[in-house]
Design a protein around this motif. Structure first.
Motif, PDB file in Angstrom:
ATOM      1  N   ASN A 194      -5.370   7.119  -0.533  1.00 52.47           N
ATOM      2  CA  ASN A 194      -4.261   7.538   0.322  1.00 52.47           C
ATOM      3  C   ASN A 194      -3.014   6.704   0.074  1.00 52.47           C
ATOM      4  O   ASN A 194      -1.890   7.225   0.064  1.00 52.47           O
ATOM      5  CB  ASN A 194      -4.667   7.426   1.793  1.00 52.47           C
ATOM      6  N   ALA A 224       0.458   8.378  -1.381  1.00 53.68           N
ATOM      7  CA  ALA A 224       1.587   8.401  -0.444  1.00 53.68           C
ATOM      8  C   ALA A 224       2.761   7.588  -0.964  1.00 53.68           C
ATOM      9  O   ALA A 224       3.923   7.963  -0.748  1.00 53.68           O
ATOM     10  CB  ALA A 224       1.140   7.868   0.917  1.00 53.68           C
ATOM     11  N   SER A 248       6.487   9.123  -1.640  1.00 53.45           N
ATOM     12  CA  SER A 248       7.687   8.570  -1.016  1.00 53.45           C
ATOM     13  C   SER A 248       8.759   8.255  -2.054  1.00 53.45           C
ATOM     14  O   SER A 248       9.949   8.506  -1.838  1.00 53.45           O
ATOM     15  CB  SER A 248       7.336   7.320  -0.218  1.00 53.45           C
ATOM     16  N   SER A 272       5.048   1.509   2.044  1.00 51.49           N
ATOM     17  CA  SER A 272       4.216   2.691   2.184  1.00 51.49           C
ATOM     18  C   SER A 272       3.074   2.439   3.166  1.00 51.49           C
ATOM     19  O   SER A 272       2.714   3.316   3.962  1.00 51.49           O
ATOM     20  CB  SER A 272       3.666   3.109   0.821  1.00 51.49           C
ATOM     21  N   HIS A 312       3.183   5.080   6.125  1.00 49.94           N
ATOM     22  CA  HIS A 312       2.165   6.132   6.076  1.00 49.94           C
ATOM     23  C   HIS A 312       0.819   5.720   6.655  1.00 49.94           C
ATOM     24  O   HIS A 312      -0.020   6.583   6.912  1.00 49.94           O
ATOM     25  CB  HIS A 312       1.981   6.622   4.635  1.00 49.94           C
ATOM     26  N   HIS A 364      -5.176   5.400   9.758  1.00 46.69           N
ATOM     27  CA  HIS A 364      -4.290   5.894  10.806  1.00 46.69           C
ATOM     28  C   HIS A 364      -4.547   5.208  12.141  1.00 46.69           C
ATOM     29  O   HIS A 364      -3.632   4.950  12.918  1.00 46.69           O
ATOM     30  CB  HIS A 364      -4.481   7.399  10.936  1.00 46.69           C
ATOM     31  N   ALA A 381      -0.751   3.563  12.963  1.00 48.24           N
ATOM     32  CA  ALA A 381       0.404   4.362  12.543  1.00 48.24           C
ATOM     33  C   ALA A 381       1.555   4.224  13.527  1.00 48.24           C
ATOM     34  O   ALA A 381       2.716   4.073  13.136  1.00 48.24           O
ATOM     35  CB  ALA A 381       0.000   5.826  12.399  1.00 48.24           C
ATOM     36  N   TRP A 438      -2.090  17.486   4.000  1.00 52.85           N
ATOM     37  CA  TRP A 438      -2.570  16.149   4.350  1.00 52.85           C
ATOM     38  C   TRP A 438      -3.941  16.257   5.009  1.00 52.85           C
ATOM     39  O   TRP A 438      -4.166  17.099   5.878  1.00 52.85           O
ATOM     40  CB  TRP A 438      -1.604  15.456   5.311  1.00 52.85           C
ATOM     41  N   SER A 482       8.511  12.756   6.891  1.00 48.86           N
ATOM     42  CA  SER A 482       7.781  11.514   7.081  1.00 48.86           C
ATOM     43  C   SER A 482       7.060  11.477   8.410  1.00 48.86           C
ATOM     44  O   SER A 482       6.387  10.548   8.717  1.00 48.86           O
ATOM     45  CB  SER A 482       8.736  10.324   6.989  1.00 48.86           C
TER      46      SER A 482
END
Length: 425
Positions: free
Chosen positions: A256, A260, A264, A289, A293, A297, A326, A395, A425
């Protein structure tokens, strides 16, 4: 009686609700590919919110950077599900017992057994192997034309490195990743249970083979019989859990992170230009990042071992707490203009790898893998460009992890012009 299955533990918690204290009505909290606007709205209202997570039940969701740090360092919040209210049985489809599901002193003992393999020095020694794997993958990709950067590069790089380190044979790695993928982002209870059973059976057999025929890999060292230090020896359940956690955590988040970061850069040409002018900014790109991102999470569910107050909210003994990494890493009080991708930010204090005793053990390796992957990719393909509209990308979103399923790119060609569209984003 309610039955909850906490995502990422594979265990059940049965909570008797007849005498539960009055609580605010929980907000429905389902995983979403783009949860940042809702997280920002919650953060503006307060640091802690009562939510209902599909398949897991009610929990306190923590969304500000300071409150998340406090929750992750509070010893009264435990990772072991046996501190959950009304806990009766592990049940479910957990694969062994591992560091993520334990607390000190048990967690301290388990972590000490493998921490030496992930120090800065040991990871630095792995860099040539990471570079060799990355170059080999780039050699296999076409010199020009379309490619999926996840399947061709971001995925096989960390899978190969962690499987090399632990000793998973190359022929078994596709099966291993399929099982892992189902466990971290389940498509259904039956499929997750089947994958857990398959992975547990495979790892049990692999551990037995390593114990019989040591080969110098990390898994063989852990499985070696007859250790003189009885406290250091892992039980069969602990060994299975250690193998599971290191293999799954050792690649899922890095996939991931790599994809990501590339996305970006390709959708922020001004930042890509900064990196091309100064390749030493690769590390800064990875850190930004991680902040923006948050491949992880949210942290694993934690449980209050006793009544406590968290950022002004009363948390009862046995309550579940879910910390949003996040949300914390986009807290405007800690990171001005938090939704902007900025290589010059130097985002000290982001929580992309967690905080406290459960801070990601593999963080040094993930940082090296991502920085190496980024540098070599841009060297080999200076005209790299996104080959799809950013909003069309899919995603993979679960309670714990978030990442791209594919990343269509075009290799070769010309360098993208300034002013290309920015990603959502």
């Amino acid at each position: 009686m309610l039955t909850r299955r906490f995502v990422g533990t594979g265990r059940e918690d049965r909570t008797v609700c007849a005498h539960a204290p009055e609580r605010p009505a929980p907000l429905e909290w389902a995983p979403a590919p783009f949860p940042f606007e809702r997280l920002a709205a919650l953060r503006a209202e307060g640091p802690v919110h009562r939510v209902r997570v599909p398949g897991s039940g009610d929990a306190w969701l923590v969304v500000t950077r300071d409150a998340v740090r406090a929750a992750l360092s509070d010893p009264r919040l435990r990772n072991d599900i046996r501190h959950s209210a009304g806990w009766e049985t592990d049940g479910g489809h957990a694969v062994g017992r591992n560091m993520l599901q334990s607390d000190p002193p048990h967690h301290t003992r388990l972590r000490r057994l493998v921490a030496g393999h992930f120090t800065q020095g040991r990871v630095a020694a792995l860099r040539p192997r990471v570079e060799a794997v990355a170059r080999d993958l780039l050699d296999r990709m076409p010199e020009a034309g379309p490619a999926d950067l996840v399947g061709a590069y971001a995925l096989p790089l960390p899978v190969t490195v962690i499987c090399d380190l632990l000793g998973v044979p190359a022929a078994d790695r596709a099966d291993f990743h399929r099982w892992s993928d189902e466990l971290v982002t389940p498509t259904g209870a039956e499929a997750a249970a089947a994958s857990a059973a398959a992975l547990a059976g495979y790892l049990t057999d692999l551990i037995a083979r390593k114990a019989r025929t040591p080969d110098g890999t990390l898994l063989a060292d852990l499985a070696a019989p007859g250790t003189p230090d009885a406290e250091a020896a892992l039980s069969p359940e602990e060994l299975l859990g250690m193998a599971f956690l290191l293999l799954v955590a050792g690649h899922e988040t890095t996939v991931n992170l790599i994809s990501a970061t590339v996305l970006s850069l390709l959708t922020h040409p001004d930042q890509l230009a900064l990196l091309r002018a100064d390749p030493e900014l690769a590390g800064a790109a990875v850190e930004e990042s991680l902040r923006l991102h948050s491949p992880v999470h949210a942290g694993a569910f934690r449980f209050a071992a006793e009544p406590l107050e968290l950022a002004g909210t009363a948390v009862a003994a046995g309550d579940a707490v879910l910390v949003s990494l996040a949300a914390a890493s986009r807290d405007p009080l800690a990171f001005p203009d938090p939704d902007r991708f900025d290589l010059t930010r130097r985002p000290q204090g982001h929580l992309g790898f967690g905080h406290g005793v459960h801070h990601c053990l593999g963080a040094p390796l993930a940082r090296v893998e991502a920085a190496v992957a980024l540098r070599l990719l841009l060297e080999r393909h200076p005209g790299l460009a996104l080959d799809a509209a950013p909003r069309s990308l899919t995603w993979r979103a679960g309670t714990l992890l978030r990442g791209l399923t594919t990343l269509p790119v075009r290799l070769g060609g010309h360098t993208p012009a300034a002013g290309a569209s920015r990603s959502r984003s």
